[in-house]
Design a protein around this motif. Structure first.
Motif, mmCIF file in Angstrom:
data_model
loop_
_atom_site.group_PDB
_atom_site.id
_atom_site.type_symbol
_atom_site.label_atom_id
_atom_site.label_comp_id
_atom_site.label_asym_id
_atom_site.label_seq_id
_atom_site.Cartn_x
_atom_site.Cartn_y
_atom_site.Cartn_z
ATOM 1 N N VAL A 108 70.389 -42.288 19.844
ATOM 2 C CA VAL A 108 70.445 -41.379 18.837
ATOM 3 C C VAL A 108 70.087 -42.375 17.208
ATOM 4 C CG1 VAL A 108 72.066 -40.219 19.963
ATOM 5 C CG2 VAL A 108 72.872 -42.064 18.502
ATOM 6 N N ASP A 109 69.847 -41.626 16.078
ATOM 7 C CA ASP A 109 69.857 -42.145 14.882
ATOM 8 C C ASP A 109 71.433 -42.204 14.596
ATOM 9 O OD1 ASP A 109 69.851 -42.668 12.224
ATOM 10 O OD2 ASP A 109 68.199 -41.031 11.921
ATOM 11 N N PRO A 110 71.958 -43.409 14.279
ATOM 12 C CA PRO A 110 73.281 -43.550 14.046
ATOM 13 C C PRO A 110 73.646 -42.832 12.717
ATOM 14 C CG PRO A 110 72.275 -45.624 14.813
ATOM 15 C CD PRO A 110 71.137 -44.733 14.550
ATOM 16 N N SER A 111 72.889 -42.671 11.928
ATOM 17 C CA SER A 111 73.233 -42.159 10.694
ATOM 18 C C SER A 111 73.516 -40.736 10.889
ATOM 19 C CB SER A 111 72.242 -42.111 9.491
ATOM 20 O OG SER A 111 71.020 -41.274 9.861
ATOM 21 N N VAL A 112 73.052 -40.191 12.038
ATOM 22 C CA VAL A 112 73.560 -38.661 12.320
ATOM 23 C C VAL A 112 74.649 -38.516 13.433
ATOM 24 C CG1 VAL A 112 72.419 -36.572 13.414
ATOM 25 C CG2 VAL A 112 71.018 -38.047 11.809
ATOM 26 N N ILE A 113 74.373 -39.377 14.373
ATOM 27 C CA ILE A 113 75.566 -39.633 15.424
ATOM 28 C C ILE A 113 75.701 -41.069 15.707
ATOM 29 C CG2 ILE A 113 76.312 -39.124 17.808
ATOM 30 C CD1 ILE A 113 74.417 -36.752 17.998
ATOM 31 N N PRO A 114 76.978 -41.310 15.399
ATOM 32 C CA PRO A 114 77.341 -42.855 15.271
ATOM 33 C C PRO A 114 77.195 -43.245 16.678
ATOM 34 C CG PRO A 114 78.738 -41.759 14.138
ATOM 35 C CD PRO A 114 78.123 -40.577 14.569
ATOM 36 N N LEU A 115 77.130 -44.544 16.891
ATOM 37 C CA LEU A 115 77.230 -45.111 18.182
ATOM 38 C C LEU A 115 78.360 -45.267 18.673
ATOM 39 C CD1 LEU A 115 74.644 -48.276 17.804
ATOM 40 C CD2 LEU A 115 74.292 -46.085 18.940
ATOM 41 N N GLY A 116 78.379 -45.031 19.983
ATOM 42 C CA GLY A 116 79.876 -44.772 20.640
ATOM 43 C C GLY A 116 80.524 -43.529 20.688
ATOM 44 N N THR A 117 79.902 -42.673 20.042
ATOM 45 C CA THR A 117 80.447 -41.074 20.100
ATOM 46 C C THR A 117 79.988 -40.711 21.365
ATOM 47 O OG1 THR A 117 79.768 -41.072 17.627
ATOM 48 C CG2 THR A 117 79.931 -38.719 19.052
ATOM 49 N N ARG A 118 80.919 -39.711 21.828
ATOM 50 C CA ARG A 118 80.838 -38.819 23.148
ATOM 51 C C ARG A 118 80.168 -37.572 22.873
ATOM 52 N NH1 ARG A 118 84.744 -37.100 26.083
ATOM 53 N NH2 ARG A 118 86.253 -36.833 24.457
ATOM 54 N N VAL A 119 79.169 -37.416 23.414
ATOM 55 C CA VAL A 119 78.579 -35.880 23.091
ATOM 56 C C VAL A 119 78.174 -35.075 24.465
ATOM 57 C CG1 VAL A 119 77.388 -36.934 20.927
ATOM 58 C CG2 VAL A 119 76.257 -36.994 23.413
ATOM 59 N N HIS A 120 78.055 -33.697 24.313
ATOM 60 C CA HIS A 120 77.695 -33.005 25.318
ATOM 61 C C HIS A 120 76.287 -32.358 24.963
ATOM 62 C CE1 HIS A 120 77.142 -29.414 27.794
ATOM 63 N NE2 HIS A 120 77.774 -30.002 28.585
ATOM 64 N N VAL A 121 75.327 -32.692 25.812
ATOM 65 C CA VAL A 121 74.041 -32.108 25.511
ATOM 66 C C VAL A 121 73.477 -30.974 26.581
ATOM 67 C CG1 VAL A 121 71.418 -32.966 25.657
ATOM 68 C CG2 VAL A 121 73.422 -34.588 24.855
ATOM 69 N N GLY B 235 72.171 -28.950 28.947
ATOM 70 C CA GLY B 235 71.305 -29.211 30.233
ATOM 71 C C GLY B 235 71.380 -30.419 30.839
ATOM 72 N N TYR B 236 72.114 -31.389 30.161
ATOM 73 C CA TYR B 236 72.272 -33.000 30.689
ATOM 74 C C TYR B 236 73.732 -33.248 30.916
ATOM 75 C CZ TYR B 236 71.725 -38.121 30.150
ATOM 76 O OH TYR B 236 71.331 -39.147 30.357
ATOM 77 N N GLY B 237 74.564 -32.616 30.103
ATOM 78 C CA GLY B 237 75.933 -33.037 30.628
ATOM 79 C C GLY B 237 76.478 -33.966 29.213
ATOM 80 N N GLU B 238 77.919 -34.296 29.628
ATOM 81 C CA GLU B 238 78.521 -35.225 28.809
ATOM 82 C C GLU B 238 77.859 -36.696 28.877
ATOM 83 O OE1 GLU B 238 83.079 -36.923 28.174
ATOM 84 O OE2 GLU B 238 82.815 -34.893 28.797
ATOM 85 N N ALA B 239 77.782 -37.544 27.755
ATOM 86 C CA ALA B 239 77.049 -38.408 27.642
ATOM 87 C C ALA B 239 77.707 -39.495 26.577
ATOM 88 C CB ALA B 239 75.600 -38.445 27.485
ATOM 89 N N VAL B 240 77.296 -40.564 26.509
ATOM 90 C CA VAL B 240 77.809 -41.601 25.283
ATOM 91 C C VAL B 240 76.619 -41.894 24.523
ATOM 92 C CG1 VAL B 240 77.650 -43.528 26.766
ATOM 93 C CG2 VAL B 240 79.010 -43.758 24.550
ATOM 94 N N ALA B 241 76.788 -41.977 23.088
ATOM 95 C CA ALA B 241 75.499 -42.514 22.211
ATOM 96 C C ALA B 241 75.711 -43.851 22.316
ATOM 97 C CB ALA B 241 75.700 -41.695 21.255
ATOM 98 N N ALA B 242 74.790 -44.741 23.017
ATOM 99 C CA ALA B 242 74.999 -46.158 23.155
ATOM 100 C C ALA B 242 73.626 -46.661 22.884
ATOM 101 C CB ALA B 242 75.384 -46.359 24.443
ATOM 102 N N ASP B 243 72.742 -45.963 22.410
ATOM 103 C CA ASP B 243 71.125 -46.768 22.247
ATOM 104 C C ASP B 243 70.476 -45.926 21.036
ATOM 105 O OD1 ASP B 243 69.418 -48.516 22.791
ATOM 106 O OD2 ASP B 243 68.819 -47.543 24.757
#
Length: 311
Positions: A254-267, A269-277
């Protein structure tokens, strides 16, 4: 939690910091939290940082039989139980919120987690100082102000309750609230394809309205996909996760300015994930999804998806 006992552990760790140059983080300290992002200790990580995490969990009575330095299932279950007991996000990942709650930080302490504490307080417009490891007088005052606004015990000490509320808090109309802002972006004007068929604009709008009214933030994003062994990729994420040894990991860049690293998200068609990259081309409302194989990534292609921020 016994604050005095946790502070003693922290001071012991401080000696390690001074002599060995590390503190509960995979990466060394840098001058700005934004340059590095928060740490995420999770299953599969092997490091001295994990050993220190295990010592803290052992001190608090959550862990007694473990392999030092290896984040195995026993450590993950201990983290989850600690998170549950202290009303944190229960995901088994030790990030700034969980580490801060374990440490109990106060004025005079020095620790890498203080950088993340200050960054969050700065985001809430409560702190204007330097984003460094020093828990100084300004940090204490910012924590006290935050505690007062959330009707917590006002003592300037960042412990489980404060960290538990801090990462759920938002600034709305110059007031601190635990209600996240709701996206006002309209639904796409065209129908979108799904495995079940074509959804109408009305169906899409209803899905997004449901997510919004549940208190979650919804963002429309352009999604691409990648694998751990893509050309030019190291296989290790910005937060230290080795995807080469965990091909099935649900991770997004993700772009950390939009979604901070470490945030849990649901995408969608993909499911629940962690913003880690992160990625050089992942800027603004763009997201890159980690896939198990190159074929999966190619088949995914480029799509517009709905991303729901869970925490």
């Amino acid at each position: 939690m016994n604050n005095k006992r946790s502070s003693s552990v922290l001071r012991t760790m401080g000696v390690t910091v001074a002599t060995a140059g590390f503190v509960l983080f995979v990466a060394p300290h840098v001058s700005s939290a934004a340059e590095k992002g928060p740490v995420l200790l999770h299953e599969g990580v092997e490091s001295e940082s994990v050993t220190e995490l295990q010592k803290l969990l052992e001190t608090e009575g959550y862990l007694d039989d473990f392999e030092k330095g290896v984040f195995h299932t026993e450590t993950e279950e201990a983290v989850k139980q600690f998170q549950k007991d202290h009303e944190l996000v229960v995901d088994g990942i030790a990030g700034p919120q969980t580490l801060g709650a374990l440490l109990v930080l106060r004025e005079g302490d020095e620790h890498e987690v203080v950088v993340d504490l200050k960054a969050k307080l700065e985001e809430l417009k409560l702190f204007e100082g330097t984003l460094d490891q020093q828990y100084d007088e300004d940090t204490t005052e910012a924590v006290r102000e935050f505690q007062e606004k959330l009707d917590l015990q006002v003592d300037g000490v960042a412990g489980p309750e404060t960290f538990g509320q801090l990462f759920y808090s938002y600034l709305k109309d110059d007031e601190i609230t635990t209600e996240p802002p709701v996206s006002t972006e309209p639904a796409g004007e065209e129908a979108r394809e799904t495995e079940e068929g074509t959804e109408t604009v009305e169906q899409v709008a209803h899905e997004e309205e449901t997510a919004s009214t549940s208190g979650d933030t919804v963002i429309e994003m352009e999604a691409t996909a990648y694998t751990a062994d893509c050309e030019g990729c190291s296989g290790v994420t910005a937060t230290g996760m080795d995807l080469r040894n965990n091909r099935e990991a649900k991770v997004v860049a993700v772009d950390p300015s939009v979604i901070p690293l470490g945030t849990r998200v649901h995408v969608e068609g993909y499911g629940e994930a962690v913003a880690a990259d992160v990625g050089g081309s992942i800027q603004g409302n763009k997201i890159d999804l980690h896939m198990a194989t190159k074929e999966d990534a190619i088949n995914f292609g480029r799509q517009n998806v709905t991303v729901t921020i869970l925490d």
